[in-house]
Design a protein around this motif. Structure first.
Motif, PDB file in Angstrom:
ATOM      1  N   LYS A   6     -12.502 -52.053 -30.468  1.00 35.40           N
ATOM      2  CA  LYS A   6     -11.250 -52.678 -30.043  1.00 35.40           C
ATOM      3  C   LYS A   6     -11.468 -53.861 -29.112  1.00 35.40           C
ATOM      4  O   LYS A   6     -10.575 -54.691 -28.948  1.00 35.40           O
ATOM      5  N   ARG A   7     -12.641 -53.929 -28.504  1.00 34.50           N
ATOM      6  CA  ARG A   7     -12.975 -55.109 -27.713  1.00 34.50           C
ATOM      7  C   ARG A   7     -13.560 -56.211 -28.589  1.00 34.50           C
ATOM      8  O   ARG A   7     -13.928 -57.275 -28.098  1.00 34.50           O
ATOM      9  N   PRO A  46      -5.934 -51.400 -15.481  1.00 32.48           N
ATOM     10  CA  PRO A  46      -4.978 -51.135 -16.557  1.00 32.48           C
ATOM     11  C   PRO A  46      -5.507 -51.623 -17.893  1.00 32.48           C
ATOM     12  O   PRO A  46      -6.239 -52.590 -17.976  1.00 32.48           O
ATOM     13  N   VAL A  47      -5.118 -50.939 -18.933  1.00 34.74           N
ATOM     14  CA  VAL A  47      -5.510 -51.331 -20.279  1.00 34.74           C
ATOM     15  C   VAL A  47      -4.453 -52.262 -20.828  1.00 34.74           C
ATOM     16  O   VAL A  47      -3.279 -51.929 -20.876  1.00 34.74           O
ATOM     17  N   ASP A  86     -14.327 -49.372 -20.415  1.00 32.41           N
ATOM     18  CA  ASP A  86     -13.502 -50.334 -21.129  1.00 32.41           C
ATOM     19  C   ASP A  86     -12.695 -51.185 -20.151  1.00 32.41           C
ATOM     20  O   ASP A  86     -12.587 -52.410 -20.315  1.00 32.41           O
ATOM     21  N   GLY A  87     -12.119 -50.561 -19.117  1.00 30.21           N
ATOM     22  CA  GLY A  87     -11.366 -51.308 -18.125  1.00 30.21           C
ATOM     23  C   GLY A  87     -12.233 -52.291 -17.367  1.00 30.21           C
ATOM     24  O   GLY A  87     -11.806 -53.413 -17.052  1.00 30.21           O
ATOM     25  N   LEU A  88     -13.478 -51.892 -17.088  1.00 24.52           N
ATOM     26  CA  LEU A  88     -14.385 -52.783 -16.368  1.00 24.52           C
ATOM     27  C   LEU A  88     -14.848 -53.945 -17.245  1.00 24.52           C
ATOM     28  O   LEU A  88     -15.048 -55.058 -16.754  1.00 24.52           O
ATOM     29  N   LEU A  89     -15.040 -53.703 -18.526  1.00 21.84           N
ATOM     30  CA  LEU A  89     -15.369 -54.803 -19.431  1.00 21.84           C
ATOM     31  C   LEU A  89     -14.226 -55.811 -19.486  1.00 21.84           C
ATOM     32  O   LEU A  89     -14.436 -57.026 -19.466  1.00 21.84           O
ATOM     33  N   LEU A  90     -12.996 -55.306 -19.536  1.00 22.53           N
ATOM     34  CA  LEU A  90     -11.838 -56.195 -19.547  1.00 22.53           C
ATOM     35  C   LEU A  90     -11.753 -56.985 -18.240  1.00 22.53           C
ATOM     36  O   LEU A  90     -11.532 -58.201 -18.249  1.00 22.53           O
ATOM     37  N   ALA A  91     -11.958 -56.304 -17.117  1.00 23.49           N
ATOM     38  CA  ALA A  91     -11.848 -56.958 -15.812  1.00 23.49           C
ATOM     39  C   ALA A  91     -12.947 -57.993 -15.589  1.00 23.49           C
ATOM     40  O   ALA A  91     -12.765 -58.938 -14.814  1.00 23.49           O
ATOM     41  N   TYR A 125     -19.743 -50.064 -13.235  1.00 24.21           N
ATOM     42  CA  TYR A 125     -19.570 -48.723 -13.803  1.00 24.21           C
ATOM     43  C   TYR A 125     -20.489 -47.728 -13.118  1.00 24.21           C
ATOM     44  O   TYR A 125     -20.074 -46.624 -12.737  1.00 24.21           O
ATOM     45  N   ASN A 126     -21.747 -48.094 -12.937  1.00 21.04           N
ATOM     46  CA  ASN A 126     -22.695 -47.178 -12.294  1.00 21.04           C
ATOM     47  C   ASN A 126     -22.300 -46.888 -10.857  1.00 21.04           C
ATOM     48  O   ASN A 126     -22.343 -45.734 -10.410  1.00 21.04           O
ATOM     49  N   GLU A 127     -21.894 -47.917 -10.135  1.00 20.75           N
ATOM     50  CA  GLU A 127     -21.512 -47.724  -8.733  1.00 20.75           C
ATOM     51  C   GLU A 127     -20.306 -46.811  -8.606  1.00 20.75           C
ATOM     52  O   GLU A 127     -20.212 -46.028  -7.656  1.00 20.75           O
ATOM     53  N   ARG A 128     -19.398 -46.886  -9.551  1.00 22.40           N
ATOM     54  CA  ARG A 128     -18.200 -46.055  -9.498  1.00 22.40           C
ATOM     55  C   ARG A 128     -18.453 -44.651 -10.033  1.00 22.40           C
ATOM     56  O   ARG A 128     -18.002 -43.660  -9.460  1.00 22.40           O
TER      57      ARG A 128
END
Length: 526
Positions: free
Chosen positions: A78-79, A10-11, A377-382, A394-397
């Protein structure tokens, strides 16, 4: 703010605040001006990340100022990162409109949710035209409508250039984004972040903590990565090219055809499509084998071809206008690109066409690229903005998803140009619709999964194969039940099974065979 969907974290609303710069403040000198040579302007770093503060100032270089690059600049800004956006072309907002060089865009759920996370969805959708299905044009001039999904489900015809300009303008308003046009990447060390750009015959050097390649199917960032890492790469040109034609508006700015649908002239081995524009025109794209384009040398040959295959479109284009556009507008090529991995450690990552260029027949190129940005962006947040872990995840997904949607896009070309003419295909759509009505949570048609959901593309592909198995089982069960019914009827009527089947079932078996061949063709592609 709504969650982006099942495929990404989630964002957090608090983590998506912008630092905007005021043009008045810049004119007063309180904000140092941007350097025309591409040098970094000095500015005070102010973390404004709300619930997620960035512990260190990271410098992110995004190569490519197209749709995905501009959107990624907004996400990175925004990050809280300092962002440099480099584009080899001049600023499109200062250029005249050029016809015939781009395929219109179809915005759907994946792209909309990325825009929603940035607060841009309403503006973009408001400038688009909803399309609720396909309007099929027969060679005889007839029409019939095939809905995309449920009555309220639609995609939006969006002007590519306006959307790109709006995203660039939004990125330019961020105080932590610098934009550099006419900068062509000539060298990049993806392991150290050292980069050299050519700007008006001069070399501009810079060092970034992170390099994001958003520079399209022929990505310079990807090419540099291939020189220094074990990055696999594959590209394939399809045998068809494309040419854009504009269908003018009628008097008073009215559309010449039904406005809320995608128009298709399917002719088995080729097709023409048309998407509506806000000004009353249609952007039409002719997809032909290259030898077709090359074989037409004069007006008479062109009109003979159009009178044979697209007769109802001639008066809508206007004969003279059609001839002028056809012999003036360029023929474009269609390429599919796959690579793996999509990252080089925590230093470099590829997004959009740089990682997975696809043919445009599912309308997912932009939507997939926008979803790349949203997922990253979600992965950076997580991962607390740890680039190493976020890029790896990100690459794996995303790499399996990219491969799946490239394959699905190639299949959809066959569907659009040929299968929509098939009774078997139309029957399958009705069966899919019925099963979706009966089991809405467990059976979703292929097009709806791709276009109206955030289901990962690889899962879409797997579910479609399971659905094909369901249809096969239903056909077998139906055949067994039909055989039993025939036996009962024949006993009741005292008629031989052979005579009864011969008299009444020939057409039914023909329809089943058509459906079987259609499904077999799809399975062979997947």
């Amino acid at each position: 703010m709504a969650s982006p969907g099942p495929s990404g974290p989630p964002v957090s609303p608090g983590s998506l605040s912008l630092r905007l710069e005021s043009s008045d403040a810049e004119r007063r000198g309180s904000i140092p001006p941007k350097s025309p040579t591409g040098e970094r302007r000095e500015r005070k770093r102010v973390p404004v990340m709300g619930d997620h503060l960035v512990p260190n100032s990271k410098r992110v270089a995004i190569v490519g100022g197209g749709l995905v690059g501009a959107l990624e600049a907004l996400f990175m800004a925004k990050r809280g990162f300092d962002v440099d956006l480099y584009e080899m072309r001049s600023d499109m907002r200062q250029e005249d409109m050029i016809e015939g060089k781009s395929i219109n865009l179809a915005l759907s759920t994946r792209g909309r949710e990325a825009l929603r996370a940035l607060g841009l969805e309403d503006e973009v959708v408001g400038n688009g035209i909803p399309m609720y299905g396909r309007m099929i044009h027969s060679p005889q001039g007839g029409e019939y409508f095939i809905p995309y999904g449920k009555k309220d489900q639609c995609i939006y015809s969006v002007d590519r250039r306006k959307l790109n300009e709006d995203l660039l303008t939004a990125a330019e308003k961020c105080v932590n984004v610098d934009m550099h046009f006419d900068h062509k990447l000539s060298r990049c060390n993806v392991k150290t972040g050292e980069m050299t750009f050519t700007h008006h015959d001069k070399h501009v050097d810079m060092i970034a903590d992170v390099v994001v390649g958003c520079d399209g199917a022929f990505s310079a960032v990807r090419r540099c990565a291939m020189r220094s890492t074990r990055l696999d790469y594959k590209q394939k040109y399809v045998e068809h090219g494309y040419k854009e034609l504009t269908m003018p508006a009628k008097e008073g700015g009215r559309h010449a055809m039904a406005v809320n649908c995608l128009h298709i002239w399917p002719r088995n081995e080729f097709m023409m499509i048309a998407l509506p524009n806000q000004d009353g025109t249609f952007t039409c794209t002719l997809f032909w084998p290259f030898e077709f384009f090359e074989s037409i040398k004069d007006e008479s040959q062109l009109m003979e071809r159009f009178e044979q295959y697209f007769p109802d479109s001639i008066p809508l284009f206007g004969r003279d206008r059609l001839v002028e556009m056809f012999f003036t507008n360029p023929v474009g090529s269609l390429v599919s690109v796959e690579c793996r991995p999509h990252n080089v450690g925590g230093r470099c990552v590829l997004l959009g066409d740089a990682a997975h260029a696809m043919v445009p027949f599912y309308g997912q190129g932009m939507n997939c690229g926008f979803e790349d940005c949203l997922i990253l962006d979600g992965l950076l947040l997580a991962n607390n903005c740890n680039f190493d872990t976020a890029f790896k995840a990100y690459n794996e997904r995303r790499q399996p998803d990219a491969k799946a949607i490239c394959e699905l896009a190639m299949y959809n070309y066959i569907e659009m140009r040929s299968l929509v003419n098939s009774r078997g295909f139309l029957l399958r759509m009705k069966v899919d619709g019925l099963l979706n009505y009966l089991f809405p949570r467990h059976y979703v048609p292929l097009y709806s999964m791709v276009t109206f959901s955030r289901i990962p593309y690889r899962e879409v592909q797997e579910q479609r194969k399971r659905q094909d198995n369901v249809i096969t089982v239903l056909k077998v069960a139906g055949g067994v039940g039909l055989a039993g019914l025939l036996t009962v009827v024949c006993v009741y009527k005292r008629q031989s099974l052979t005579d009864f089947a011969g008299r009444y079932l020939h057409s039914a078996f023909s329809l089943v065979e058509t459906s079987r061949n259609t499904l077999a063709g799809y399975i062979s592609l997947t």
